[in-house]
Design an enzyme around this catalytic site. Sequence first.
Site, PDB file in Angstrom:
ATOM      1  N   ARG A 270     -38.828-146.619  60.111  1.00 45.08           N
ATOM      2  CA  ARG A 270     -39.685-147.006  58.981  1.00 45.08           C
ATOM      3  C   ARG A 270     -41.175-146.802  59.260  1.00 45.08           C
ATOM      4  O   ARG A 270     -42.026-147.416  58.627  1.00 45.08           O
ATOM      5  CB  ARG A 270     -39.415-148.445  58.540  1.00 45.08           C
ATOM      6  CG  ARG A 270     -37.984-148.673  58.054  1.00 45.08           C
ATOM      7  CD  ARG A 270     -37.809-150.052  57.452  1.00 45.08           C
ATOM      8  NE  ARG A 270     -36.452-150.229  56.962  1.00 45.08           N
ATOM      9  CZ  ARG A 270     -35.443-150.710  57.674  1.00 45.08           C
ATOM     10  NH1 ARG A 270     -35.661-151.070  58.937  1.00 45.08           N
ATOM     11  NH2 ARG A 270     -34.251-150.843  57.159  1.00 45.08           N
TER      12      ARG A 270
ATOM     13  N   LYS B 143     -50.312-136.329  52.934  1.00 46.18           N
ATOM     14  CA  LYS B 143     -49.174-135.867  52.136  1.00 46.18           C
ATOM     15  C   LYS B 143     -48.195-135.150  53.060  1.00 46.18           C
ATOM     16  O   LYS B 143     -48.566-134.184  53.727  1.00 46.18           O
ATOM     17  CB  LYS B 143     -49.635-134.944  51.011  1.00 46.18           C
ATOM     18  CG  LYS B 143     -50.328-135.674  49.885  1.00 46.18           C
ATOM     19  CD  LYS B 143     -50.914-134.729  48.849  1.00 46.18           C
ATOM     20  CE  LYS B 143     -49.861-134.036  48.038  1.00 46.18           C
ATOM     21  NZ  LYS B 143     -50.463-133.266  46.922  1.00 46.18           N
TER      22      LYS B 143
ATOM     23  N   GLU C 277     -57.188-121.872  50.356  1.00 47.54           N
ATOM     24  CA  GLU C 277     -57.425-123.319  50.260  1.00 47.54           C
ATOM     25  C   GLU C 277     -58.898-123.654  50.465  1.00 47.54           C
ATOM     26  O   GLU C 277     -59.365-124.687  50.006  1.00 47.54           O
ATOM     27  CB  GLU C 277     -56.557-124.060  51.278  1.00 47.54           C
ATOM     28  CG  GLU C 277     -55.059-123.971  51.023  1.00 47.54           C
ATOM     29  CD  GLU C 277     -54.575-124.833  49.864  1.00 47.54           C
ATOM     30  OE1 GLU C 277     -55.413-125.435  49.160  1.00 47.54           O
ATOM     31  OE2 GLU C 277     -53.345-124.904  49.652  1.00 47.54           O
TER      32      GLU C 277
ATOM     33  N   LYS D 270     -62.251-133.258  50.638  1.00 45.40           N
ATOM     34  CA  LYS D 270     -60.922-133.864  50.549  1.00 45.40           C
ATOM     35  C   LYS D 270     -60.964-135.330  50.950  1.00 45.40           C
ATOM     36  O   LYS D 270     -60.287-136.169  50.345  1.00 45.40           O
ATOM     37  CB  LYS D 270     -59.917-133.101  51.418  1.00 45.40           C
ATOM     38  CG  LYS D 270     -58.483-133.598  51.179  1.00 45.40           C
ATOM     39  CD  LYS D 270     -57.436-132.616  51.614  1.00 45.40           C
ATOM     40  CE  LYS D 270     -56.053-133.085  51.160  1.00 45.40           C
ATOM     41  NZ  LYS D 270     -54.987-132.144  51.576  1.00 45.40           N
TER      42      LYS D 270
ATOM     43  N   GLU E 207     -52.436-139.916  44.762  1.00 41.83           N
ATOM     44  CA  GLU E 207     -52.434-138.931  43.686  1.00 41.83           C
ATOM     45  C   GLU E 207     -52.003-139.521  42.351  1.00 41.83           C
ATOM     46  O   GLU E 207     -51.154-138.971  41.650  1.00 41.83           O
ATOM     47  CB  GLU E 207     -51.535-137.734  44.063  1.00 41.83           C
ATOM     48  CG  GLU E 207     -51.898-136.463  43.319  1.00 41.83           C
ATOM     49  CD  GLU E 207     -51.211-135.227  43.878  1.00 41.83           C
ATOM     50  OE1 GLU E 207     -50.498-134.577  43.106  1.00 41.83           O
ATOM     51  OE2 GLU E 207     -51.370-134.924  45.067  1.00 41.83           O
TER      52      GLU E 207
ATOM     53  N   ARG F 107     -56.865-137.179  42.697  1.00 50.81           N
ATOM     54  CA  ARG F 107     -56.411-136.304  43.778  1.00 50.81           C
ATOM     55  C   ARG F 107     -55.655-135.081  43.270  1.00 50.81           C
ATOM     56  O   ARG F 107     -55.601-134.049  43.944  1.00 50.81           O
ATOM     57  CB  ARG F 107     -55.542-137.096  44.763  1.00 50.81           C
ATOM     58  CG  ARG F 107     -55.143-136.267  45.983  1.00 50.81           C
ATOM     59  CD  ARG F 107     -54.524-137.101  47.080  1.00 50.81           C
ATOM     60  NE  ARG F 107     -54.131-136.270  48.199  1.00 50.81           N
ATOM     61  CZ  ARG F 107     -53.671-136.711  49.358  1.00 50.81           C
ATOM     62  NH1 ARG F 107     -53.561-138.013  49.565  1.00 50.81           N
ATOM     63  NH2 ARG F 107     -53.342-135.873  50.328  1.00 50.81           N
TER      64      ARG F 107
ATOM     65  N   ASN G 136     -54.971-129.599  43.494  1.00 52.48           N
ATOM     66  CA  ASN G 136     -53.865-128.661  43.290  1.00 52.48           C
ATOM     67  C   ASN G 136     -54.239-127.500  42.375  1.00 52.48           C
ATOM     68  O   ASN G 136     -53.370-126.904  41.721  1.00 52.48           O
ATOM     69  CB  ASN G 136     -52.652-129.403  42.719  1.00 52.48           C
ATOM     70  CG  ASN G 136     -52.040-130.351  43.721  1.00 52.48           C
ATOM     71  OD1 ASN G 136     -51.640-129.952  44.810  1.00 52.48           O
ATOM     72  ND2 ASN G 136     -51.977-131.623  43.366  1.00 52.48           N
TER      73      ASN G 136
ATOM     74  N   HIS H 265     -52.053-124.380  42.228  1.00 54.54           N
ATOM     75  CA  HIS H 265     -50.780-124.691  42.877  1.00 54.54           C
ATOM     76  C   HIS H 265     -49.599-124.705  41.916  1.00 54.54           C
ATOM     77  O   HIS H 265     -48.461-124.473  42.336  1.00 54.54           O
ATOM     78  CB  HIS H 265     -50.871-126.032  43.602  1.00 54.54           C
ATOM     79  CG  HIS H 265     -51.677-125.981  44.869  1.00 54.54           C
ATOM     80  ND1 HIS H 265     -52.989-125.579  44.900  1.00 54.54           N
ATOM     81  CD2 HIS H 265     -51.351-126.289  46.160  1.00 54.54           C
ATOM     82  CE1 HIS H 265     -53.447-125.639  46.147  1.00 54.54           C
ATOM     83  NE2 HIS H 265     -52.476-126.047  46.919  1.00 54.54           N
TER      84      HIS H 265
ATOM     85  N   HIS I 276     -46.784-122.597  43.341  1.00 54.12           N
ATOM     86  CA  HIS I 276     -45.495-123.143  43.759  1.00 54.12           C
ATOM     87  C   HIS I 276     -44.341-122.444  43.040  1.00 54.12           C
ATOM     88  O   HIS I 276     -43.256-122.259  43.613  1.00 54.12           O
ATOM     89  CB  HIS I 276     -45.444-124.645  43.493  1.00 54.12           C
ATOM     90  CG  HIS I 276     -46.247-125.444  44.469  1.00 54.12           C
ATOM     91  ND1 HIS I 276     -46.447-126.800  44.334  1.00 54.12           N
ATOM     92  CD2 HIS I 276     -46.890-125.100  45.619  1.00 54.12           C
ATOM     93  CE1 HIS I 276     -47.175-127.248  45.331  1.00 54.12           C
ATOM     94  NE2 HIS I 276     -47.462-126.228  46.129  1.00 54.12           N
TER      95      HIS I 276
ATOM     96  N   HIS J 257     -47.909-119.608  51.564  1.00 55.90           N
ATOM     97  CA  HIS J 257     -48.391-120.596  50.598  1.00 55.90           C
ATOM     98  C   HIS J 257     -49.773-120.228  50.065  1.00 55.90           C
ATOM     99  O   HIS J 257     -50.029-120.253  48.849  1.00 55.90           O
ATOM    100  CB  HIS J 257     -48.434-121.979  51.253  1.00 55.90           C
ATOM    101  CG  HIS J 257     -49.039-123.036  50.393  1.00 55.90           C
ATOM    102  ND1 HIS J 257     -48.459-123.473  49.215  1.00 55.90           N
ATOM    103  CD2 HIS J 257     -50.197-123.740  50.522  1.00 55.90           C
ATOM    104  CE1 HIS J 257     -49.224-124.408  48.669  1.00 55.90           C
ATOM    105  NE2 HIS J 257     -50.279-124.579  49.441  1.00 55.90           N
TER     106      HIS J 257
END
Length: 373
Positions: free
Chosen positions: A134, A156, A198, A240, A250, A254, A258, A261, A265, A278
């Site tokens: 955990r 993330k 990026e 960032k 997010e 936030r 993206n 993206h 994606h 990517h």
Amino acid sequence: MTAPKTPSFAVQPQIVPIALDEGQRGYDILIGAGLLDEAAAWEGLPKAAAALIVSNETVAPLYLARLQLRLAAQYARVETVLLPDGERYKDWASLNLIFDHLLETASDRKTVLFALGGGVIGDMTGFAASVYMRGVPFVQVPTTLLAQVDSSVGGKTAINHPLGKNMLGAFYQPARVIADLDTLDSLPQRELSAGLAEVIKYGPIADAAFLAWIELNLDALLARDKSALAYAVKRCCEIKAWVVGQDEREQGLRAVLNFGHTFGHAIETGLGYGEWLHGEAVGCGMVMASDLAVRLGLMPGEFLPRMRTLIERAGLPVVGPALGAQRYLELMRVDKKAEGGAIRFVLPEGLGKAGMHAAPDDLVAQVLASHVA
């Protein structure tokens, strides 16, 4: 707007703090050359009996021995797990290799994980750390430009699913990020270009002056000039850190990180993970998103050729694969920003500002028709 000159490269590491929960929780991003061999960069790490370095078959021969030597001074036991290299291995099978090692060595909840590699290694190591018992501490040691300016920062973590990229994961912050700029010397040129995607994204969404600086200094970045890289990595991390400090999970702001993206994606998932890097998909996605912003009246017409020229100069594709408009739309509806099946795009609203916007499918199809092979 006049772009700032690149400052002289500082010998001493630069520190960008990330403050969370009004300063009660956070960590530092260390940026500099030679950090793998700098003892001071590794002081104050989480205390434990054991550390586990997670890397891949490409990065390990280059930097693993140096990291092992550095950690041996602080941990009685330093273990290693090597994963196969590539986006297509960012899955449950590779993730389980980390869990298998942790369990086989009876690692406890204080064991510290170190992610030595690019975005794939960082994402999987962070996800494993969030889940094992955990939650155990982990440290990011990013070795690619993309990871140093983006994926290693902000907590993330995720793995891919055949139906969607990064759809399985958790928000889980590292204890520290140590970005050694010297590791970029061994980066293949294609990977360097992918990282520049990026870097570029931060300008249109957050800092118009930084976009102008990138345009003026792109050749230096491509040539791996340390002064230029140091400034770019630091500025990206500052932006960032500011965004994550306000919206860690997010829920709103936030999401602007993206930019490009949603289209990107879809390209990655549609082609199969690893066919395009990517950053290549994001670069092409930013061209598509820029076109959409112009068509919606959010940006002037000259913004699209400006972005397309910059992205092409960075060595990134500006024409997407011919998956078919319906396939693109289908894949984008699985994007994490989609709500109720409606696709939402991060689009600039004037240089240095961005927001979430919906667009009719027929308009998105027009964009795709203009930017696919």
